[in-house]
Design a protein around this motif. Sequence first.
Motif, short mmCIF file in Angstrom:
data_model
loop_
_atom_site.label_atom_id
_atom_site.label_comp_id
_atom_site.label_asym_id
_atom_site.label_seq_id
_atom_site.Cartn_x
_atom_site.Cartn_y
_atom_site.Cartn_z
N GLU A 185 -15.31 -0.60 -1.86
CA GLU A 185 -14.46 0.54 -2.67
C GLU A 185 -15.34 1.75 -2.66
OE1 GLU A 185 -12.49 -0.73 -5.98
OE2 GLU A 185 -11.04 -2.02 -5.04
N LYS A 194 -8.28 3.43 -1.84
CA LYS A 194 -7.78 1.99 -1.62
C LYS A 194 -6.81 1.79 -0.34
CE LYS A 194 -7.39 -0.91 -4.93
NZ LYS A 194 -7.08 -1.75 -6.18
N ASP A 221 -8.57 2.50 2.62
CA ASP A 221 -9.49 1.43 3.29
C ASP A 221 -8.54 0.20 3.86
OD1 ASP A 221 -11.89 0.26 3.49
OD2 ASP A 221 -11.71 -0.94 1.66
N LYS A 222 -7.63 0.14 3.28
CA LYS A 222 -6.95 -1.31 3.58
C LYS A 222 -5.95 -1.25 4.42
CE LYS A 222 -9.78 -3.76 1.19
NZ LYS A 222 -10.55 -4.69 1.72
N TYR A 236 -8.99 7.69 -6.43
CA TYR A 236 -9.33 6.43 -6.22
C TYR A 236 -8.28 5.29 -5.70
CZ TYR A 236 -10.21 1.36 -7.66
OH TYR A 236 -10.43 0.14 -7.84
N ALA A 238 -14.71 2.42 -8.90
CA ALA A 238 -14.68 1.61 -7.83
C ALA A 238 -15.26 0.04 -8.18
CB ALA A 238 -15.65 2.16 -6.57
N TYR A 253 0.66 -1.21 0.07
CA TYR A 253 -0.22 -0.10 0.02
C TYR A 253 0.80 1.26 -0.05
CZ TYR A 253 -3.86 -3.10 0.32
OH TYR A 253 -4.99 -3.96 0.08
#
Length: 234
Positions: free
Chosen positions: A119, A83, A86-87, A79, A114, A58
């Motif tokens: 997502e 990600k 989120d992760k 976008y 997404a 990441y």
Amino acid sequence: TKWIKSLEQKYNDTKDHFLKNRYWFLAVKASFYSTQQSNAITFFNQTEKSAPKNTLYYRALAYIAGIEYQQKQYAKSNYLYSKVFDKCPAMRVVSSYCFHPQEEKDWKQSLKMAKGNEEKAALWALQGYYNDEEKAIAEIHKLQPKNPHIDYLLTRLINNQENKIDRSFKDKTVLENKKRTKDSIRKSTINLVTKIAESNKTAQPYLWNVAAGYLETLNGNFKQADKNFNEAEN
């Protein structure tokens, strides 16, 4: 260029998974800081499927998002940052600061990129941080009620409602102060939080009942607040 190629070669040659992962990350990072940033995107796209989805992955993805931003590919950049947000909890602050839709069309394009509701929810979580957290909460609740980002947005929503309370209470009576507080709280916020609390579909229902009860207290509706607090206690 030779140094970057040597890193890529080490990545290809080594059989040790630990070293392979780190050579992979260093190859992306080195390209990011070079005059040939597009090489990072090419290398990343060719190799990402074999890379473990750990913090290094990441961090590398954030470099790719940064390159996309510098190339004015704002929708793609945002976008990718969503990600990362989120992760990778360790990079949430960084990805939040780097997320910047330039125009409405960029935001809509990011949403189209997404893949699935998870997502989309991550994108709304970041959008809500900068703009309308109430709308973001409503959208995430429709997409994925148990998504953890909806709880973080709730704390921001409550904080922002508190900040809107008229605090010019000097020489005012208790009743006048209560009215000022009640008038400062948005009714749409109370309605949204109450609706989600009553749905009982979130990952932490007690949190939403506490929030609903607190807002009803500020609203002067103590009977309803008691019901919400009882639900939270249960």
